[in-house]
Design an enzyme around this catalytic site. Sequence first.
Site, PDB file in Angstrom:
ATOM      1  CD  GLU A 115      -2.767  -1.355   2.383  1.00  0.00           C
ATOM      2  OE1 GLU A 115      -2.103  -1.590   3.422  1.00  0.00           O
ATOM      3  OE2 GLU A 115      -4.006  -1.302   2.384  1.00  0.00           O
ATOM      4  CD  GLU A 135      -3.577  -6.342   3.890  1.00  0.00           C
ATOM      5  OE1 GLU A 135      -3.691  -7.093   2.896  1.00  0.00           O
ATOM      6  OE2 GLU A 135      -2.939  -5.285   3.865  1.00  0.00           O
TER       7      GLU A 135
HETATM    8  N1  COA Z   1       4.495  -7.182  11.731  1.00  0.00           N
HETATM    9  C1  COA Z   1       5.267  -7.424  12.788  1.00  0.00           C
HETATM   10  N2  COA Z   1       6.393  -8.155  12.721  1.00  0.00           N
HETATM   11  C2  COA Z   1       6.731  -8.646  11.527  1.00  0.00           C
HETATM   12  C3  COA Z   1       5.962  -8.431  10.382  1.00  0.00           C
HETATM   13  C4  COA Z   1       4.791  -7.656  10.517  1.00  0.00           C
HETATM   14  N3  COA Z   1       4.011  -7.346   9.464  1.00  0.00           N
HETATM   15  N4  COA Z   1       6.556  -9.062   9.336  1.00  0.00           N
HETATM   16  C5  COA Z   1       7.668  -9.633   9.837  1.00  0.00           C
HETATM   17  N5  COA Z   1       7.771  -9.396  11.152  1.00  0.00           N
HETATM   18  C6  COA Z   1       8.819  -9.833  12.088  1.00  0.00           C
HETATM   19  C7  COA Z   1       8.658 -11.277  12.496  1.00  0.00           C
HETATM   20  O1  COA Z   1       7.730 -11.388  13.549  1.00  0.00           O
HETATM   21  C8  COA Z   1      10.068 -11.608  12.909  1.00  0.00           C
HETATM   22  O2  COA Z   1      10.312 -11.033  14.169  1.00  0.00           O
HETATM   23  P1  COA Z   1      11.088 -11.897  15.321  1.00  0.00           P
HETATM   24  O3  COA Z   1      12.407 -12.243  14.689  1.00  0.00           O
HETATM   25  O4  COA Z   1      11.195 -10.951  16.471  1.00  0.00           O
HETATM   26  O5  COA Z   1      10.220 -13.095  15.569  1.00  0.00           O
HETATM   27  C9  COA Z   1      10.915 -10.817  11.908  1.00  0.00           C
HETATM   28  O6  COA Z   1      10.077  -9.786  11.415  1.00  0.00           O
HETATM   29  C10 COA Z   1      11.372 -11.650  10.734  1.00  0.00           C
HETATM   30  O7  COA Z   1      10.227 -12.239  10.130  1.00  0.00           O
HETATM   31  P2  COA Z   1      10.100 -13.810   9.847  1.00  0.00           P
HETATM   32  O8  COA Z   1       8.647 -14.116   9.716  1.00  0.00           O
HETATM   33  O9  COA Z   1      10.876 -14.573  10.859  1.00  0.00           O
HETATM   34  O10 COA Z   1      10.845 -13.893   8.440  1.00  0.00           O
HETATM   35  P3  COA Z   1      10.567 -14.946   7.269  1.00  0.00           P
HETATM   36  O11 COA Z   1      11.644 -14.734   6.293  1.00  0.00           O
HETATM   37  O12 COA Z   1      10.332 -16.297   7.796  1.00  0.00           O
HETATM   38  O13 COA Z   1       9.173 -14.456   6.611  1.00  0.00           O
HETATM   39  C11 COA Z   1       7.591 -12.854   5.765  1.00  0.00           C
HETATM   40  C12 COA Z   1       9.078 -13.193   6.000  1.00  0.00           C
HETATM   41  C13 COA Z   1       7.533 -11.400   5.264  1.00  0.00           C
HETATM   42  C14 COA Z   1       7.002 -13.777   4.687  1.00  0.00           C
HETATM   43  C15 COA Z   1       6.797 -13.015   7.075  1.00  0.00           C
HETATM   44  O14 COA Z   1       7.467 -12.293   8.085  1.00  0.00           O
HETATM   45  C16 COA Z   1       5.391 -12.508   7.004  1.00  0.00           C
HETATM   46  O15 COA Z   1       4.518 -13.169   6.467  1.00  0.00           O
HETATM   47  N6  COA Z   1       5.133 -11.312   7.580  1.00  0.00           N
HETATM   48  C17 COA Z   1       3.809 -10.768   7.678  1.00  0.00           C
HETATM   49  C18 COA Z   1       3.363 -10.210   6.355  1.00  0.00           C
HETATM   50  C19 COA Z   1       1.958  -9.674   6.474  1.00  0.00           C
HETATM   51  O16 COA Z   1       1.010 -10.411   6.710  1.00  0.00           O
HETATM   52  N7  COA Z   1       1.834  -8.364   6.298  1.00  0.00           N
HETATM   53  C20 COA Z   1       0.548  -7.704   6.330  1.00  0.00           C
HETATM   54  C21 COA Z   1       0.222  -7.270   7.691  1.00  0.00           C
HETATM   55  S1  COA Z   1      -1.379  -6.513   7.690  1.00  0.00           S
END
Ligand code: COA
Length: 260
Positions: A115, A135
């Site tokens: 976004e 989402e």
């Molecule tokens: N909000 C808060 N924390 C987030 C985040 C988010 N949107 N996206 C990633 N993080 C944090 C993780 O919790 C993790 O923190 P930690 O190490 O303290 O546990 C850190 O960032 C690394 O993320 P991680 O998930 O371990 O990395 P990954 O390589 O396995 O996966 C993503 C990467 C982007 C695919 C995954 O983090 C993800 O799906 N994030 C959410 C995306 C999302 O739904 N965004 C829309 C929100 S409305």
Amino acid sequence: MEFDTLLYEVDDDGLATITIHRPDKLNALNAAVLSDLDRAVRQARGDAAVRGIILTGAGDRSFVAGADIQQFPELDALDGHRFALRGQAVFNRIEELSKPVVAAVNGFALGGGCELAMACHLRVASENAVFGQPEVNLGIIPGYGGTQRLPRLVGLGLATELILTGDRISAERAYEIGLVNRVVPADELMPTAKDLLHTIAAKGPLAISFALEALRASDQPLREGLRHEAALFGQTCATEDAAEGATAFLERREPDFKGR
Ligand code: COA
């Protein structure tokens, strides 16, 4: 001005780079980031030396991995409404800037990250960038403009698919559907974003700001948008830059635009 969650720098060519800096959370947007981003955008807007802005994320994995999910469990309906309006207000301010803003998407652009990129005027992506509106996987919908800007950029059919499935797409696919303007290897991302802004900065800044305003009116019904365009066209005709542009063309030389 100091920022806790982002880096702000302006180079000698007047390009401001805003780097969202929460790499341990993949640059997820919390209230502090939104507030810093808002201040940085206002600073760039008010600085006459700034001709264009690049928005990017720290590190080589993520642009912005969305709004910070940690905030969600505490939100009731009223808080959630306010939460969405706050993000939308900051993103609207970016979109409404009269200076060009390029998102340099260096990795995950998910949810609020996608976004945010869409609120910028142009998007350049590195080959490893990943886009999506996930989402619905969290039981919510996009709240920072995704349901409105995505269909305007890629059409209602593709936007509906992306938002209802929550699927992630590659940079290449994002380019195919018109979500990004360029896809380049990671090490060419910032130079490409800068080149794009240099090309734009060589034009008259007034023409660029009027063009951005006219383009924003493209979300109005056609007749209203056309009226808006004609009025803005009239204003550009009265500028010194317009006189200089036509004279330079006729004299077969490069124009020297002064922004007047
Ligand atoms: N909000 C808060 N924390 C987030 C985040 C988010 N949107 N996206 C990633 N993080 C944090 C993780 O919790 C993790 O923190 P930690 O190490 O303290 O546990 C850190 O960032 C690394 O993320 P991680 O998930 O371990 O990395 P990954 O390589 O396995 O996966 C993503 C990467 C982007 C695919 C995954 O983090 C993800 O799906 N994030 C959410 C995306 C999302 O739904 N965004 C829309 C929100 S409305």
